[in-house]
Motif scaffolding. Structure first.
Motif, PDB file in Angstrom:
ATOM      1  N   VAL A 184       0.852  -1.187   0.000  1.00 58.88           N
ATOM      2  CA  VAL A 184       0.000   0.000   0.000  1.00 58.88           C
ATOM      3  C   VAL A 184       0.886   1.236   0.000  1.00 58.88           C
ATOM      4  CG1 VAL A 184      -1.848   1.245   1.190  1.00 58.88           C
ATOM      5  CG2 VAL A 184      -1.769  -1.250   1.288  1.00 58.88           C
ATOM      6  N   PHE A 185       0.598   2.144  -0.937  1.00 59.18           N
ATOM      7  CA  PHE A 185       1.315   3.413  -1.004  1.00 59.18           C
ATOM      8  C   PHE A 185       0.504   4.470  -0.279  1.00 59.18           C
ATOM      9  CE2 PHE A 185       1.962   7.485  -3.324  1.00 59.18           C
ATOM     10  CZ  PHE A 185       3.268   7.720  -2.930  1.00 59.18           C
ATOM     11  N   LEU A 186       1.122   5.171   0.661  1.00 58.71           N
ATOM     12  CA  LEU A 186       0.471   6.233   1.424  1.00 58.71           C
ATOM     13  C   LEU A 186       0.961   7.579   0.904  1.00 58.71           C
ATOM     14  CD1 LEU A 186       0.700   4.792   5.056  1.00 58.71           C
ATOM     15  CD2 LEU A 186      -1.106   4.468   3.348  1.00 58.71           C
ATOM     16  N   PRO A 187       0.164   8.282   0.078  1.00 58.17           N
ATOM     17  CA  PRO A 187       0.611   9.564  -0.490  1.00 58.17           C
ATOM     18  C   PRO A 187       0.554  10.680   0.531  1.00 58.17           C
ATOM     19  CG  PRO A 187      -1.615   9.069  -1.213  1.00 58.17           C
ATOM     20  CD  PRO A 187      -1.157   7.877  -0.424  1.00 58.17           C
ATOM     21  N   ASN A 188       1.409  11.680   0.322  1.00 57.17           N
ATOM     22  CA  ASN A 188       1.452  12.843   1.197  1.00 57.17           C
ATOM     23  C   ASN A 188       0.599  13.966   0.637  1.00 57.17           C
ATOM     24  OD1 ASN A 188       3.229  11.707   3.079  1.00 57.17           O
ATOM     25  ND2 ASN A 188       5.020  12.336   1.894  1.00 57.17           N
ATOM     26  N   THR A 189       0.214  14.898   1.498  1.00 57.41           N
ATOM     27  CA  THR A 189      -0.528  16.098   1.126  1.00 57.41           C
ATOM     28  C   THR A 189       0.408  17.301   1.169  1.00 57.41           C
ATOM     29  OG1 THR A 189      -2.553  15.163   2.085  1.00 57.41           O
ATOM     30  CG2 THR A 189      -2.506  17.540   1.730  1.00 57.41           C
ATOM     31  N   PRO A 190       0.399  18.208   0.163  1.00 53.99           N
ATOM     32  CA  PRO A 190      -0.426  18.208  -1.051  1.00 53.99           C
ATOM     33  C   PRO A 190       0.252  17.530  -2.243  1.00 53.99           C
ATOM     34  CG  PRO A 190       0.705  20.293  -0.866  1.00 53.99           C
ATOM     35  CD  PRO A 190       1.145  19.474   0.319  1.00 53.99           C
ATOM     36  N   ASN A 191       1.502  17.088  -2.081  1.00 57.24           N
ATOM     37  CA  ASN A 191       2.233  16.465  -3.183  1.00 57.24           C
ATOM     38  C   ASN A 191       2.034  14.957  -3.100  1.00 57.24           C
ATOM     39  OD1 ASN A 191       3.938  15.770  -5.243  1.00 57.24           O
ATOM     40  ND2 ASN A 191       5.813  16.418  -4.234  1.00 57.24           N
ATOM     41  N   ALA A 192       1.044  14.455  -3.841  1.00 51.76           N
ATOM     42  CA  ALA A 192       0.699  13.040  -3.759  1.00 51.76           C
ATOM     43  C   ALA A 192       1.710  12.142  -4.443  1.00 51.76           C
ATOM     44  CB  ALA A 192      -0.682  12.808  -4.372  1.00 51.76           C
ATOM     45  N   THR A 193       2.685  12.716  -5.143  1.00 52.51           N
ATOM     46  CA  THR A 193       3.721  11.878  -5.760  1.00 52.51           C
ATOM     47  C   THR A 193       4.755  11.420  -4.747  1.00 52.51           C
ATOM     48  OG1 THR A 193       5.020  13.841  -6.352  1.00 52.51           O
ATOM     49  CG2 THR A 193       3.427  13.026  -7.979  1.00 52.51           C
ATOM     50  N   THR A 194       4.755  12.015  -3.568  1.00 55.66           N
ATOM     51  CA  THR A 194       5.659  11.584  -2.504  1.00 55.66           C
ATOM     52  C   THR A 194       4.851  10.839  -1.436  1.00 55.66           C
ATOM     53  OG1 THR A 194       5.391  13.656  -1.271  1.00 55.66           O
ATOM     54  CG2 THR A 194       7.153  13.557  -2.913  1.00 55.66           C
ATOM     55  N   GLY A 195       5.523  10.009  -0.702  1.00 51.56           N
ATOM     56  CA  GLY A 195       4.878   9.229   0.334  1.00 51.56           C
ATOM     57  C   GLY A 195       5.771   8.071   0.728  1.00 51.56           C
ATOM     58  N   PHE A 196       5.192   7.009   1.245  1.00 49.94           N
ATOM     59  CA  PHE A 196       5.999   5.853   1.594  1.00 49.94           C
ATOM     60  C   PHE A 196       5.169   4.590   1.446  1.00 49.94           C
ATOM     61  CE2 PHE A 196       4.344   8.002   5.286  1.00 49.94           C
ATOM     62  CZ  PHE A 196       3.699   7.013   6.007  1.00 49.94           C
TER      63      PHE A 196
END
Length: 237
Positions: A184-196
């Motif tokens: 599962v990819f957990l996107p960050n706000t507001p840049n949904a291309t980053t996350g973990f």
């Protein structure tokens, strides 16, 4: 003797109506509402055109220096047409793709990759970038399967996740977990291309009816943009 006639009464005249004047506060509120309504219409359009204008200029500035001076259009047009670099890079990319699909192109790519595989650091960078580009740029269905909720970072708090598929290789055999493991990819706000990335047992996930695109919009907008009821019904059907 003068006889007086009957006394005629004048009809009752209603006082003229006075138009209610708007208070200055009401006028300012109306102007402010009109301003924000216009801003909501113009800002997305303006930002979109600005991004396109900036992107074409950036690509032109990167591509045009590789063109010899005598072949540049500003020498015989007097002006450098914006977007010419985009046309050149798209045409060049299509040409490379056409060559790579042929027998000679595939042979050249295999020989080049064989050379890269002999370079210790370069082969790691090239291999990773190649896998990422093949995953993102390969045409087909959306890469993420479904949107879900993950209980993270604590009990009672949930975060939107995008299921990218089942775990593979040794990640499928985790002690103490009998259920299927999903990545599962957990996107960050507001840049949904980053996350973990996290690996979660399937029974621990709450799957959503909204599409992956709607879930991404929800994350990017910090919870301000929700899918409409019609969109939800379409997804369920």
């Amino acid at each position: 003797m003068v006889r007086k006639g009957p006394k005629h009464e004048l009809p009752h005249l209603a006082p003229p109506r006075r138009r209610k004047r708007r208070s200055p506060t009401g006028v300012l509120a109306s102007l402010r509402s009109s301003f924000f309504t216009g801003a909501m219409v113009l800002v997305p359009i303006g930002v979109t055109f600005w991004l396109i204008w900036w992107l074409t200029g950036w690509i032109d500035g990167w591509v045009m220096p590789f063109i010899p001076l005598r072949w540049r259009p500003d020498n015989w047009l007097g002006v450098n047409p914006r977007g010419l670099g985009v046309v050149i890079i798209v045409t060049f990319t299509m040409l490379i793709g056409w060559l790579a699909r042929g027998y000679i192109g595939r042979a050249m790519i295999r020989n080049a990759e064989a050379i890269v595989d002999r370079m210790p650091i370069v082969r790691s960078i090239y291999g990773g970038l190649k896998q990422i580009s093949e995953t993102i740029l390969t045409p087909g269905d959306e890469k993420f399967e479904r949107a879900c909720l993950v209980e993270y970072p604590r009990r009672g708090a949930y975060r939107i996740g995008l299921v990218s598929g089942p775990a593979r290789a040794e990640l499928t055999d985790i002690d103490g977990i009998d259920d299927r493991i999903l990545s599962v990819f957990l996107p960050n706000t507001p840049n949904a291309t980053t996350g973990f990335l996290i690996y979660v047992a399937e029974r621990e996930l709450i799957f959503l009816d909204m599409s992956v695109e709607d879930a991404a919009k929800l994350v990017i907008s910090a919870g301000l943009v929700y899918p409409t009821s019609s969109e939800k019904s379409d997804d369920r059907s």
